[in-house]
Design an enzyme around this catalytic site. Structure first.
Site, short mmCIF file in Angstrom:
data_model
loop_
_atom_site.label_atom_id
_atom_site.label_comp_id
_atom_site.label_asym_id
_atom_site.label_seq_id
_atom_site.Cartn_x
_atom_site.Cartn_y
_atom_site.Cartn_z
N SER A 131 0.83 -1.21 0.00
CA SER A 131 0.00 0.00 0.00
C SER A 131 0.86 1.25 0.00
CB SER A 131 -0.91 0.04 1.23
OG SER A 131 -1.59 1.27 1.27
N LYS A 186 -4.13 -6.63 4.27
CA LYS A 186 -4.22 -5.55 3.28
C LYS A 186 -5.70 -5.24 2.97
CE LYS A 186 -3.36 -2.53 0.13
NZ LYS A 186 -3.65 -2.71 -1.24
N HIS A 189 -6.98 -3.25 5.77
CA HIS A 189 -6.40 -1.91 5.59
C HIS A 189 -7.25 -1.11 4.60
CE1 HIS A 189 -4.17 0.76 2.88
NE2 HIS A 189 -3.45 1.12 3.93
N ASN A 190 -7.58 -1.72 3.48
CA ASN A 190 -8.36 -0.99 2.48
C ASN A 190 -9.76 -0.67 2.99
OD1 ASN A 190 -6.12 -1.53 0.92
ND2 ASN A 190 -7.28 -1.93 -0.92
N GLU A 193 -9.43 2.18 5.16
CA GLU A 193 -9.21 3.34 4.29
C GLU A 193 -10.56 3.89 3.78
OE1 GLU A 193 -6.20 2.58 1.24
OE2 GLU A 193 -7.49 3.60 -0.20
#
Ligand code: ATR
Length: 487
Positions: A131, A186, A189-190, A193
């Protein structure tokens, strides 16, 4: 036969691939690159990679022949079938012990499967989240590798060299866990986000509709916010965005169509949360908010038919107070969002059989990536204090901040309701907060209803857990209760 002098091969010269290659080159690794459209290899060597030690290949066979053994091949192509096809095409040129790394945005279940499939062939697989966008890939991304732990020692020096570093030099890259753990982290994480961006958007709209702030005023407010608890990449870039003028001197932000796109990782997080029975409401709302924004034409029609409250602006004398309430609402909601994200990680540990280093995850997100922020340092500290922490909100730092700010958070939302400004993420965060801290929820009534219409049984407060009761609510029902009881 070409000489095998390259440290790593990289397939896929789109933006992320190219920048990772240049980053690896900067750190002294010799990279050989390949791309399906081979003209891109030549263009890259003649242009961005000119004067470097980067080499090119026009076939996978040539690429593999140039790699030192055990070979390290990183794939940076479109997620999905393309990754499987690329791996398939690579196989004839790989030997036992070679390492295949997928650095795309793959679904973690695919990485679980690929790790197993390659292990059966004597190959090691790493599925890694990367990222930080273009800039991150070039100068220091956050890297979240998982897969076959046997491959990690061979990949670690490269990944930790090219990763972002926090203040003390620690790289934002560490081993996440087996199988698809890297891609899972990940994905979360997204999702986070999505949540962060939605929260910032709601703060923006609340201040815009409540106070009529201009883009220039927003630039100043966000610059101030970025100096404190909200210090983060997304607040920083928003500050820059507010300041950016179009060719006619007007702020660009005021000219951008209000429909959001999405590539699917937020949706994956929400789906996974539902699959695991985890109340990750804020990411879910953020995905739905993007969907609602996409219905622009319908919203334009509805705006003329459906009335909101008579929109009185916030009185000018309360401007500073309101801005602070919104800032606190954003901060509190953000705490809830990360707490929910970490709840999902905890549940994934159980479901997938992984052991995730929660503090390590915070450290990996601390720099390089899109959600990087000072706040992640506080999360890291919370897990350093207690690595078994069940919920971030129970850590002293977070409970202290929430207890201090919750009244302002509520006031910001009261204003939002009075103004008719949609704040799905702020609101769901508060609903979660209130739900999580409520000792007795109305699920007793719900259980009674389920027992009433479906004989689903219930447990009692005055009896030990695990004993199930059925009531004949009307005197007409049978004596048979449902044998399945899913709490
Ligand atoms: P972007 O990241 O710009 O959106 P993308 O469509 O996701 O681009 O593709 C990224 C990489 O995947 C590119 O290197 C692309 O190769 P091309 O330059 O030849 O298009 C690669 N890619 C996409 N589909 C592919 C396929 N079916 N086989 C092999 N490589 C593919």
């Amino acid at each position: 036969m070409a000489e095998a002098t390259c440290d790593i091969g990289l397939i896929g010269l789109a933006v992320m691939g190219q920048n990772l290659v240049l980053n690896m080159n900067d750190h002294g690794f010799k990279v050989c690159v390949f791309n399906r459209t081979t003209s891109k290899v030549d263009e890259f060597l003649a242009d961005e990679a000119k004067g470097t030690q980067i080499e090119g290949a026009h076939s996978l066979e040539e690429l593999c022949s140039k790699l030192k053994t055990p070979r390290r091949v990183m794939i940076m192509v479109k997620a999905g079938d393309v990754v499987d096809k690329t791996i398939e095409s690579l196989l004839p040129y790989l030997e036992k012990g070679d390492i295949v790394i997928d650095g795309g945005n793959s679904l973690f279940t695919d990485s679980n499967r690929r790790t197993k499939e390659l292990a059966e062939k004597g190959l090691h697989y790493i599925g890694t989240g990367v990222s930080g966008g273009e800039e991150g890939a070039r100068f220091g991304p956050s890297i979240m590798p998982g897969g076959d732990p046997a491959a990690w020692p061979a990949v670690k020096p490269i990944f930790q060299a090219i990763a972002a570093k926090v203040e003390d030099g620690t790289p934002c890259c560490d081993w996440v866990g087996e199988g698809g753990a890297g891609h899972y982290v990940k994905m979360v994480h997204n999702g986070i986000e999505y949540g962060d961006m939605q929260l910032i958007g709601e703060a923006y709209q609340l201040l815009k509709d409540g106070l009529g702030l201009t883009a220039d005023e927003f630039e100043a407010v966000f610059a101030e916010w970025n100096k404190g608890e909200l210090d983060s990449y997304l607040i920083e870039i928003s500050t820059t965005i507010f300041g950016k003028k179009d060719d006619d001197g007007q702020p660009i932000i005021d000219k951008i169509l209000d429909t959001a796109g999405q590539k699917g990782t937020g949706k994956w997080t929400a789906i996974d949360a539902l699959d695991n029975g985890m109340p990750v409401t804020l990411i879910g709302e953020s995905v739905f908010a993007r969907c609602l924004s996409a219905l622009k034409d319908e919203r334009v029609v509805a705006s003329k038919v459906l009335h909101g409250p008579k929109q009185e602006k916030i009185p000018a004398e309360h401007k500073a107070e309101f801005i602070e309430e919104v800032r606190r609402a954003l901060y509190c909601s953000k705490m809830v969002s990360y707490a929910q994200g970490y709840m999902l990680l905890r549940s994934a540990e159980k479901v997938q059989g992984w052991t995730l280093n929660m503090g390590g995850v915070a450290l990996m997100w601390r720099g390089g990536c899109i959600i990087r922020s000072a706040f992640l340092g506080d999360i890291k500290k919370a897990f350093d204090k207690d690595e078994k922490l069940t919920n971030l909100l129970l850590d002293d730092f977070f409970s202290g901040a929430l207890n201090k700010y919750q009244a302002s958070w509520r006031k910001a939302l009261i204003h939002a309701i009075e103004l008719g400004v949609p704040t799905p993420a702020f609101s769901t965060a508060l609903a979660f907060y209130d739900g999580y801290r409520t000792e007795r929820l109305p699920a007793n009534l719900l259980q009674a209803q389920r027992d009433f219409f479906g004989a689903h049984t219930y447990e009692r407060l005055d009896k030990p857990r695990g004993e199930f009761f059925h009531t004949n609510w009307t005197g007409r029902g049978g004596r048979v209760s449902s044998t399945t009881y899913n709490a």
